[in-house]
Every structure is written in C-alpha cells, then in structure tokens.
Design an enzyme around this catalytic site. Structure first.
Site, PDB file in Angstrom:
ATOM      1  N   TYR A 216       0.708  -1.138   0.161  1.00  0.00           N
ATOM      2  CA  TYR A 216       0.146   0.097   0.065  1.00  0.00           C
ATOM      3  C   TYR A 216       0.830   1.340  -0.078  1.00  0.00           C
ATOM      4  CZ  TYR A 216      -2.773   3.940   1.440  1.00  0.00           C
ATOM      5  OH  TYR A 216      -3.214   5.142   1.421  1.00  0.00           O
ATOM      6  N   LYS A 225       5.742   9.389   3.189  1.00  0.00           N
ATOM      7  CA  LYS A 225       5.529   9.685   4.664  1.00  0.00           C
ATOM      8  C   LYS A 225       6.851   9.187   5.350  1.00  0.00           C
ATOM      9  CE  LYS A 225       1.121  10.524   4.027  1.00  0.00           C
ATOM     10  NZ  LYS A 225       0.769  11.972   4.333  1.00  0.00           N
ATOM     11  N   SER A 267      -4.907  13.033   7.569  1.00  0.00           N
ATOM     12  CA  SER A 267      -5.186  12.360   6.383  1.00  0.00           C
ATOM     13  C   SER A 267      -6.919  12.466   6.125  1.00  0.00           C
ATOM     14  CB  SER A 267      -4.533  10.996   6.465  1.00  0.00           C
ATOM     15  OG  SER A 267      -3.271  11.144   7.102  1.00  0.00           O
ATOM     16  N   ALA A 268      -6.768  12.484   4.766  1.00  0.00           N
ATOM     17  CA  ALA A 268      -8.298  12.420   4.351  1.00  0.00           C
ATOM     18  C   ALA A 268      -9.442  13.547   5.008  1.00  0.00           C
ATOM     19  CB  ALA A 268      -8.917  11.205   4.526  1.00  0.00           C
ATOM     20  N   CYS A 269      -8.803  14.562   5.372  1.00  0.00           N
ATOM     21  CA  CYS A 269      -9.511  15.689   5.859  1.00  0.00           C
ATOM     22  C   CYS A 269      -9.597  17.042   4.760  1.00  0.00           C
ATOM     23  CB  CYS A 269      -9.155  16.194   7.164  1.00  0.00           C
ATOM     24  SG  CYS A 269      -9.344  15.208   8.418  1.00  0.00           S
ATOM     25  N   ASP A 294       0.091  17.714   0.097  1.00  0.00           N
ATOM     26  CA  ASP A 294       0.249  17.052   1.335  1.00  0.00           C
ATOM     27  C   ASP A 294       1.641  17.300   2.409  1.00  0.00           C
ATOM     28  OD1 ASP A 294      -0.801  14.567   2.925  1.00  0.00           O
ATOM     29  OD2 ASP A 294       0.989  13.388   2.055  1.00  0.00           O
ATOM     30  N   SER A 385      -9.558   4.157  -1.378  1.00  0.00           N
ATOM     31  CA  SER A 385      -8.923   3.933  -2.847  1.00  0.00           C
ATOM     32  C   SER A 385      -8.135   5.312  -3.141  1.00  0.00           C
ATOM     33  CB  SER A 385      -9.912   3.552  -3.863  1.00  0.00           C
ATOM     34  OG  SER A 385     -10.928   4.512  -3.660  1.00  0.00           O
TER      35      SER A 385
HETATM   36  C1  OXD Z   1      -1.975  10.180   4.452  1.00  0.00           C
HETATM   37  C2  OXD Z   1      -1.867  10.363   2.855  1.00  0.00           C
HETATM   38  O1  OXD Z   1      -2.427   8.921   4.671  1.00  0.00           O
HETATM   39  O2  OXD Z   1      -1.351  11.744   2.604  1.00  0.00           O
HETATM   40  O3  OXD Z   1      -1.907  10.970   4.984  1.00  0.00           O
HETATM   41  O4  OXD Z   1      -1.997   9.184   2.126  1.00  0.00           O
HETATM   42 MN    MN Z   2      -1.118  13.019   4.076  1.00  0.00          MN
END
Ligand code: OXD
Ligand code: MN
Length: 602
Positions: A216, A225, A267-269, A294, A385
């Site tokens: 992943y 990350k 993440s995802a916000c 990001d 996804s």
């Molecule tokens: C996260 C990403 O999980 O950017 O923060 O993928």
């Molecule tokens: Mn992120």
C-alpha cells in the site's frame, strides 16, 4: 490480481543505469546479498523505461490498462484486500533510546529491529527482480532537496515513485560521486503481503527506512510519509528547518496581490480539495493555485520569513468523493496518465467510485475484482482507494512550484474534522499561542489508516503518525523556529466540519472555504476586523464575505462562529490526555498556554 511477480528480463538499454557512487553500489550489493534477487534493475526514470515496465506490469497482471479513450495513459491496480491503508500500529521509530522516539511513537531498539528485519528479508527476493530507484524530494535546485534510493521488489512501487517523485538521472546527478554525501536508504519488499509480517521501520540516525510485507502506497512509497515526513522531520530539527504534513496554496486577489498559505489537516480531511479550491462566482478575479497537497518543507529566508517547497512531484489522493462538484481540478488531474488503486472498473474499462458525478454504473467490477451492481451491499471502491497523478496534470499548478528557494508563507492554518467545539475559523494571538493551537489539534479518524473511523483523537499539527522523533521536542523545535523568524506567518485554526444539533454540516465547505481564506489573507495584510475571544481572534459576521452564500442561515453562521464555554471546558479537559502522554516532555510554554486559556475561559 497479484502483487508478487516473477523476475523480468529487460532488453539491453533498460534497467542498466547503474550508480557510479561507491556508497550506493556498496549498499545495493549488501541488500542484494541479503535478499537474493534474480536480477537487479537500475531505474533511470526515462519514458522508455516507464513504457517497458507498464507493459510488464500488465503482462504480469499487476496493472490493468484502462480504456484509452476514457482515461488515456491510465492504469488500475488492486491491492491485496488485507493491505489497503497505512498501518500505524506496525510503524516503528528505531532510535537508540525510547525517549528520542517519544511517547507518541512506537519505538523499537535499532539493533534488534535490524536483526528481525534482516531475518525476514533473507532470500525474500528470490526469483524476483530487485529495482533500484534513485529519486529526489524537492525541486532540483533547492537547498532543501534530499536524495533517496529505494530498493523494491514491486513494479507498482517503481511506477508510483515515477509519478510521486523526481526520479532517475536527476537524482544520480544531484548525488554525484561523493561517497560521503547525505542520502536516504530505503528498502522495501512485499515479502508475502502478510499482515503478520508487516513492518514500516525508520532509523533516523542512519537515514534508513525498511518496509516489509505491504504494497500500500503510504507504507511503501518510501519517499512520502517515511522520508519526507518521519525521517524528514528528524533531519529538519537537526538542520534547522521544518518538515510538515501541510498543503501549500497560492491565492491571488483581483488586484494581483499574491499570498501563500500552508495548511495542516489530518489524512483524508480535504487537503487536496483545499489546495485546488475554485473560488465561488462572487469572488470574481480571485485565483487559487497549488504548490503541494500533502507535504511542506519550510526554511527561514534571508528576510526572516518562512519559505516553503513541495518535496513531491505528484498527488496520492483519496478517490471516493472526488467529483466535478467537489473538486473539478482534481477530476481534470486524474482524467489521464493516472495510476488508480482499489477503485471500481466499469464494463467499458473506465473507473468508478462512490461520489463520482452521474449515476452509478449498472454493473462494475469492484475493488476486490468481484461483480458489483448498485444493489450490492459492499462499496464498489475502497473508502481509501487512491489516485497517483503527476502534479503537472493539475490545471491550477502554481508557476513557482519549481522555485528552489520556495514561496513565502503568509499564514499557517491548522484544522481538524470536528463536529463541535471548534469554530469555523479563529486566529492565534501570536506564534507561541499558535504552536499551542496546532499542538492541541484533534480530528475524527478516517479510512486513511487502519482502525476505527470517526473517533476524535489528538493529532498534533496532523503529525501524530508522521513525527519521526519525540513530539515534545518537535513542539520545542516549532517554538524555537518562531523565535528565529523576523516576520513569522500568522497562525489560524479552521473547522469545515462543525455540525448542528441534528447532525448536519453547518458549512458547505469546498469552494466556499474561499470566504474563510479571504479573511485569513485580510488579516495577513493587516486589514480585516476581528474580535478577541478567549480562544483567539474570531471574525465578526460582517468581517466574512458571505455574499451570495446559499442555504446557510444567519443562525448557522452564528453557530459556526460560536465559542461555547461548556464545549471548551470539555476540550481543555480532553487535552489532558496529550499532556499526560507527553508528561515531562511537554514544553513549559505550552503548559503555560493551556493555563492561560483556562483562565480566559473563566
Ligand atoms: C495520508 C496520505 O495518509 O497522505 O496522510 O496518504
Ligand atoms: Mn497525508
């Protein structure tokens, strides 16, 4: 679909861009001796190489070529269903002492961890090709830019890294032949994609990452990350800069005045949405452009301001919910040359996901490869996804995205997904208060990491899963950086997600967030009124440009801007968990800030 594939045999001229740096050669040989691959493929990042690898990936059933007319140049990958998100519980910071990793990280002793990982890696690439990916993070001529090498046994990783980083010759050139130059060593092996043997390990002192057992993105694109945030934050403290989980956007007024802001959301916000915002009609002449969606690397410029670069070269965004309504620029970015993971595929080889424009297809193949119809109980696309798409696809890419010195940051925004307590926006009184506001950030969890979704957790500066050292030290680094800034950016907190008592979102979000951004810019320009409240400066209703805002009542605006003392007392009490966790590591300044807030709340 499979993740693991047998070795490939590239023709002459492909896969032979062997490094000339002795320290790289030695390391590659050492890893090869351990992992025992069939052959070694040295990536050069060329188009020819890319074409060849994509062909091989299709042949090996790792990628599906999507309909060339509907989504030109695009592919679909389905990951193992046991492997769809970051695994924070298996993410380790391996510093010589536990204190260095701090109480918010999972710590393991470096020696023991190397031994454990080497045992797992022994012979792990037998019968497979070992790819060596040279890459840089940051614009090619930036002083902030870092070189990394990732070794992997996954073609999907190579193809993703080509989108997400500047890869190949640009990196080998930047590194040169100096065997003592700084570069990051990343080793990734899928092993057998087994959650029981899945570890994402960081060795900050050695500038080394080892990731096993996953395919992943967040676990295996080691540039992102792992290097840009976890190792990056460690290096940043040592070297006097900041590595942050922040988008960077440019905002230009009709008169041509331009500002840049950096914003940290978990993440995802909605970082990608905010970074590509299209202002509502009422804001004629205003333009938002993207530097990054990001990660921000920031340094202090000669003029005492903070300057930011985006270390990445592409976007790895959450797909579900992306539509022409929510984010037209993201839709345009992913219409071509995009690598999709775990979305659904329609009968005609197009992609589909929940929240895409138009009606659902009558039949599709879901993210697991099974038949799907609108009556199916399961989602067609996995909630986490993703798309990987080159930043150059973005129609609103900022022209200064390659500027090595970075862009000057006028404001820093912190924000979380909070149903209550947090008003739409407020401004911190000063840098130190702003660091406290960022440190106390909290958010409802999302599908970006495995685990329960929707629970409020403290996520300081959106860095809880990404800070590569002691969080208390990280706060101290922020405090020290403020003291070094002659012209620090103003600091704000936003919340697009506040709900009414009946559980409905009070704020429409998306393009209308421009209204909040405009107030932030006004404040940065020394204009724009505010009222002092116990938690910071709040806009007055008339200070926000709400003209032509539809379906938001006056009462909703009042609720959005309200500071409810009972909620804030709860918030103060909830913060205790982080203070307790950090214990003696929590800086005095932040302890004092909390006491002052308690006093102001009365
Ligand atoms: C996260 C990403 O999980 O950017 O923060 O993928
Ligand atoms: Mn992120």
């Amino acid at each position: 679909m499979t993740d693991i594939a047998p070795a490939i045999s590239p023709p002459i001229g492909i896969g032979d861009a062997k490094s000339t740096n002795q320290s790289v050669l030695d390391w590659v040989q050492e890893v090869a001796r351990l992992c025992g691959p069939e052959n070694i493929f040295w990536c050069d990042g060329s188009e020819k190489e890319n074409e060849y690898l994509r062909g091989e990936a299709v042949r090996q059933n790792i990628l599906i070529k999507l309909n060339e007319e509907k989504v030109p140049g695009s592919y679909l990958h389905r990951s193992n269903p046991n492997d769809v998100a970051r695994v924070e519980q298996f993410t380790l910071i391996c510093t010589p002492t536990k204190e260095e990793a701090g109480p918010t990280n999972n710590w393991a002793a470096p020696d023991e961890t190397y031994t454990k990982l080497h045992r797992m890696l022994k012979g792990a690439m037998r019968g497979r090709t070992m790819f060596v990916i040279p890459y840089i993070m940051g614009p090619p001529d930036s002083p902030l830019t870092k070189v990394g090498f990732e070794i992997t046994d996954s073609i999907y990783v190579v193809l993703s890294m080509r989108i997400m980083t500047r890869m190949g010759v640009v990196a080998t050139k930047r590194l040169g032949n100096d065997a003592s130059a700084e570069w990051n060593r990343g080793v990734h092996s899928l092993l057998d994609v087994n959650p029981e043997r899945r570890w994402i390990c960081h060795f900050p002192q050695d500038n080394t990452i080892i990731s096993v057992g996953s395919g992943y993105g967040g676990n295996v694109l080691l540039s992102k990350k792992c290097l840009a945030l976890r190792i990056g934050s460690y290096l940043a403290r040592k070297q006097g800069w900041l590595a942050e989980h922040m988008l960077i956007l440019g905002v230009q007024s009709p008169e041509g005045r331009k500002h840049y802001v950096a914003a940290a959301f978990p993440s995802a916000c909605g970082k990608t949405n905010f970074a590509m915002l299209i202002p509502p009609k009422h804001f004629k002449g205003w333009k938002v452009t993207t530097i990054g969606d990001d990660i921000a690397w920031m340094q202090i410029g000669g003029d005492g301001r903070l300057y930011a670069v985006n270390p990445e070269n592409g976007y790895f965004g959450v797909v579900p919910g992306t539509s022409y309504k929510s984010n037209p620029n993201a839709m345009k970015s992913i219409e071509h040359d995009t690598l999709y993971t775990n979305v659904a595929m329609t009968n005609d080889g197009d992609v589909w996901w929940e929240g895409k424009d138009g009606p659902p297809p009558t039949h599709a193949i879901d993210w697991k490869g099974n038949d799907w119809t609108p009556d199916s109980k399961e989602k067609a696309a996995h909630p986490n996804s993703r798309f990987a798409t080159p930043m150059r696809n973005n129609p609103v890419l900022d022209p200064d995205v390659e500027k090595g010195d970075g862009v000057p940051i006028s404001a820093i925004i912190f924000g979380g997904r909070r149903s209550d307590t947090m008003p739409l926006v407020f401004q911190a009184f000063d840098w130190e208060h702003g660091v406290y506001v960022g440190a106390m950030m909290a958010s409802e969890t999302t599908a970006a990491a495995t685990g329960a979704v929707g629970q409020v957790r403290r996520d300081p500066m959106a860095m809880l899963p990404f800070c590569g050292y002691n969080m208390g030290e990280y706060f101290r680094h922020w405090l020290r950086t403020g003291a070094r800034l002659k012209n620090p950016p103003l600091i704000f907190h936003v919340n697009w997600f506040r709900k009414s008592a009946d559980g409905k979102f009070l704020w429409p979000g998306f393009g209308d967030n421009m209204r909040v951004l405009k107030w932030i810019i006004d404040r940065a320009e020394g204009r724009g009124g505010a009222q002092k409240s116990p938690i910071g400066f709040l806009p007055r209703r008339e200070g926000l440009d709400l003209d032509e805002l539809e379906n938001v009542s006056n009462a909703a605006i009042e609720e959005l801007l309200a500071v409810q003392p009972n909620e804030w007392k709860k918030e103060l009490a909830n913060q205790e968990s982080l203070f307790e966790k950090l214990g003696g590591d929590m800086p005095e300044e932040l302890i004092a800030q909390r006491a002052k807030l308690a006093q102001r709340l009365g």
